[in-house]
Design a protein around this motif. Sequence first.
Motif, PDB file in Angstrom:
ATOM      1  N   THR A 178       2.152   4.741   0.128  1.00 47.18           N
ATOM      2  CA  THR A 178       1.547   5.832   0.833  1.00 47.18           C
ATOM      3  C   THR A 178       0.534   5.644   1.703  1.00 47.18           C
ATOM      4  OG1 THR A 178       1.991   7.132  -1.069  1.00 47.18           O
ATOM      5  CG2 THR A 178       0.084   8.014   0.159  1.00 47.18           C
ATOM      6  N   TRP A 179      -0.554   4.503   1.409  1.00 46.67           N
ATOM      7  CA  TRP A 179      -1.746   4.299   2.368  1.00 46.67           C
ATOM      8  C   TRP A 179      -1.265   3.506   3.303  1.00 46.67           C
ATOM      9  CZ3 TRP A 179      -4.080   8.438   1.339  1.00 46.67           C
ATOM     10  CH2 TRP A 179      -4.083   8.933   0.068  1.00 46.67           C
ATOM     11  N   ARG A 239      -7.082  11.102   2.957  1.00 45.72           N
ATOM     12  CA  ARG A 239      -7.774  10.478   2.146  1.00 45.72           C
ATOM     13  C   ARG A 239      -7.074  11.140   0.607  1.00 45.72           C
ATOM     14  NH1 ARG A 239     -13.152  11.090   2.713  1.00 45.72           N
ATOM     15  NH2 ARG A 239     -13.147  11.391   4.924  1.00 45.72           N
ATOM     16  N   CYS A 240      -7.429  10.379  -0.322  1.00 50.88           N
ATOM     17  CA  CYS A 240      -7.025  10.770  -1.673  1.00 50.88           C
ATOM     18  C   CYS A 240      -7.618  12.172  -2.163  1.00 50.88           C
ATOM     19  CB  CYS A 240      -7.362   9.930  -2.809  1.00 50.88           C
ATOM     20  SG  CYS A 240      -8.863   9.246  -2.964  1.00 50.88           S
ATOM     21  N   GLY A 297       0.846  -1.348   0.014  1.00 52.60           N
ATOM     22  CA  GLY A 297      -0.002   0.123  -0.014  1.00 52.60           C
ATOM     23  C   GLY A 297       0.884   1.143   0.042  1.00 52.60           C
ATOM     24  N   LEU A 301      -8.286   3.000   1.149  1.00 56.42           N
ATOM     25  CA  LEU A 301      -7.410   2.836   0.118  1.00 56.42           C
ATOM     26  C   LEU A 301      -6.323   1.583   0.506  1.00 56.42           C
ATOM     27  CD1 LEU A 301      -6.910   6.525  -0.167  1.00 56.42           C
ATOM     28  CD2 LEU A 301      -7.099   4.973  -2.313  1.00 56.42           C
ATOM     29  N   LEU A 302      -6.116   1.572   1.541  1.00 55.84           N
ATOM     30  CA  LEU A 302      -5.386   0.412   2.072  1.00 55.84           C
ATOM     31  C   LEU A 302      -6.016  -0.921   1.958  1.00 55.84           C
ATOM     32  CD1 LEU A 302      -2.497  -0.110   3.558  1.00 55.84           C
ATOM     33  CD2 LEU A 302      -3.547   0.124   5.646  1.00 55.84           C
ATOM     34  N   ASN A 346       0.883   6.534   5.812  1.00 58.09           N
ATOM     35  CA  ASN A 346       0.166   8.068   5.976  1.00 58.09           C
ATOM     36  C   ASN A 346      -1.401   7.816   6.711  1.00 58.09           C
ATOM     37  OD1 ASN A 346       1.555  10.593   4.517  1.00 58.09           O
ATOM     38  ND2 ASN A 346       2.062   8.313   3.626  1.00 58.09           N
ATOM     39  N   ARG A 347      -1.180   7.280   8.008  1.00 54.93           N
ATOM     40  CA  ARG A 347      -2.568   6.723   8.498  1.00 54.93           C
ATOM     41  C   ARG A 347      -2.946   8.074   9.508  1.00 54.93           C
ATOM     42  NH1 ARG A 347      -2.209   0.648   9.525  1.00 54.93           N
ATOM     43  NH2 ARG A 347      -0.643   0.233   7.887  1.00 54.93           N
ATOM     44  N   GLN A 349      -7.879   6.962   3.941  1.00 55.14           N
ATOM     45  CA  GLN A 349      -6.726   5.924   3.985  1.00 55.14           C
ATOM     46  C   GLN A 349      -6.970   4.505   4.166  1.00 55.14           C
ATOM     47  OE1 GLN A 349      -5.677   4.898   7.356  1.00 55.14           O
ATOM     48  NE2 GLN A 349      -4.331   3.765   6.204  1.00 55.14           N
ATOM     49  N   SER A 390     -11.935   8.941  -6.118  1.00 54.81           N
ATOM     50  CA  SER A 390     -11.482   7.310  -6.019  1.00 54.81           C
ATOM     51  C   SER A 390     -11.986   6.534  -7.388  1.00 54.81           C
ATOM     52  CB  SER A 390     -12.390   6.757  -5.050  1.00 54.81           C
ATOM     53  OG  SER A 390     -12.017   7.553  -3.892  1.00 54.81           O
TER      54      SER A 390
END
Length: 533
Positions: A42-43, A52-53, A40, A84-85, A46-47, A81, A57
Motif C-alpha cells: 500500500t505504502w 497517510r494512515c 511496502g 510508512l515506506l 499510494n504516493r 506515506q 501510527s
Amino acid sequence: MSIDFDAVIIGAGFGGMYMLHKLRQKGFTARVFEAGKGVGGTWYWNRYPGARCDVESVQYSYQFDPDLEQEWEWSERYATQPELLRYANHVADRYDLRRDIRFETRVSRAVFDETANLWQVETGQVGGAAAKVTARFVITAMGCLSSPNTPKIPGLEDFEGPTYHTGNWPHEGVDFTGKTVGVIGTGSSAIQSIPVMAEQAKHLTVFQRTANYTVPAHNKPLDPGYVREVKANYREMRRRAKTKPAGIDFTINSASAVETPEEERIRQFQARWDYGGLGFMASFSDLLLNDDSNRFAADFVRAKIGEVVKDPKTAAALVPKNIIGCKRLCVDTGYWATFNRPNVTLVDISDEPIERITPTGLRAKGEDFAVDCLVLATGFDAMTGALLKVDFRGRGGITLKERWNEGPKTYLGLTVVDFPNLFMITGPGSPSVLTNMLPSIEQHVDFIADCLETLRNKGKTVIEPVPEAQEEWVGHVGDVSNITLRSTCSSWYVGANIPGKPRVFMPYIGGLPAYIQACEKVVANGYEGFALA
Ligand SMILES: Cc1cc2nc3c(=O)[nH]c(=O)nc-3n(C[C@H](O)[C@H](O)[C@H](O)COP(=O)(O)OP(=O)(O)OC[C@H]3O[C@@H](n4cnc5c(N)ncnc54)[C@H](O)[C@@H]3O)c2cc1C
C-alpha cells in the motif's frame, strides 16, 4: 516433481514481509513474489499528496518484535506515506528479507497438482521471461486494497493530458503548479489529497458522486513524553487493542445514543470530534445498529459542514446522504475548508454521471470543464480484485473465479474449499478492512505459520477446509453483517463500486476478538473444519 520451496508468498506489503520472517523463523523455505520494485505494498503504491494512515501510527505498526516497536520512532500522530515506506524498508533491512523476495515479478497463475500435492506457480517478470516454481503451500498477501479501480468513463483514453490514479501514483511525484486539475472521486484518498493538491494547483475541480463523512485527524507531531509512555506500556496497549472490535485501543462508550439525553449525547460526540480520528464511531455502542442512533451521529457531522463551508450551495452538496459508517469513515486535515478556496470548485454529479472525458477535459451536466490533468481517486476493486487477477486453479481444475462467481466464500477468510494448501492473509470473510490491519495481518500470519508447523510435526502435507465448515462460516459472516446497518447501503464493502460484482458483504464484521476466538477454537479442536492428509 521436486519442490522448490515450502511456500510461495505473493506480495511484499506488511503481510508478505511478516509471513516470510515468520516462516524462516520456523525453518521453512519461502520465496516472495512482488509486482512492485520495493517492499511496502500500500505504502509503495499510494504516493499521492497527503497520503497517510488513519489509524494512529503507534498502533498501525508491527508488534511481533518488542525490540522493533521500541527502537522505531514515529514522528507524527498519523505517519505520512514516505514515513510508512521508510518503516517498511527498515523492517526489510532489519530482518534481511530482500534476499528471498523477487521484485518486479507478478504471479499470473497457480495450479494445484493433485498427484504431487503441490502448487505450480507461474510468474511473469517485468521485461523478462515467464518462470515456474513449485511450492507445497501458496500464501497470498496481495492486499485488500491493491487493485486500483479505473472507472469506465467514455472517452477516458482520448484525454490528451496526464491521468493519475491515487492508488498507482508516479514515484517521481507530480508538480501541479500552474495546472488546472480535475479530480474524480471523493473517498478516503481524495479527502486526503484534495487539500494538498489545492495548495499547488492553479485550479482544482472536484467531481463528486457521493458525499462522504469525514472527521478531523487533528494530526500533530508526536510529543516525546507521550511516546515514552506508549513505549513503557506498549504490550498492555497491544493487548487492550485486541479486545476491541476494530483492533484499535480506543475507549468504546457502552451507552446507547438513543437512550442518552441530548445534551450528553452532543457532549460525547463533540469530545470525540475534538480528539479526532476513527474513535468517533465509538462515541456510542449502537451507531451501526440503530437507525436513530446513526442519524444522531450523522446529523452531528453534517452540521459541522455548514459551520466551515461558506458557500451554502457547496456546503449542501458536501452533506452526505447515506448513513454514517456505510463507507469507510474518512479522517481529514482541512478537507471541507479547502472548498472555501477561490481555486477550488465542487461539481455535484450525484444525479448525472460524467458524460464523457474529452481530449481537453470533462463534460458533465451539460458543461465543459477544461483541465490539464486528471486525478482518478476512484478507489479499488476491494478484497477480491487482486486475488481474482491470478488464475488460481484448485482441485479438478476449478478456478477461483468460478468458485466465487456469486461472491467470495471462504473458511475463516483464510482458506477455500477445493484449493488445498492455499492460504489468504486478510481474505474476504476475515475482519481485515474493518480493523487496524496490522494486528489482523499478524494474527493471520501466526495462524498460518503455526498450521504449517503442525502439519510438519504430524507428517501431513495437505490441508483444506471441508465444505460444511466453509458453509457454516459463510453463513455466520452473512448473519452478523445483517445485524448491522453497514450491509444495508452501497459501498466497496459490498462491491457496489465495481459494476457486475456480486453484492456480498465481504469482511467479517463480528469484530477482531470474536474472530480470534473462532480461530483459537479451530486450533484447539485439532484444526476443526479442515481435512488433513
Ligand atoms: C491509501 C490507503 C490508506 C490506508 N490506511 C490504512 C490505515 O490507516 N490503517 C489500516 O489498518 N489500514 C490502512 N489501509 C489498508 C492497507 O492496505 C493495510 O493496512 C496494509 O498495508 C495491507 O498490507 P498487505 O501486505 O496485506 O497488502 P498490500 O500492502 O496491499 O500489499 C500487497 C502487495 O501484493 C502485491 N501483489 C498483488 N498482486 C500480486 C501478484 N499477482 N503478483 C505479485 N505481487 C502482487 C502488490 O504489488 C502489493 O505490493 C490503507 C489502504 C490504503 C490504500
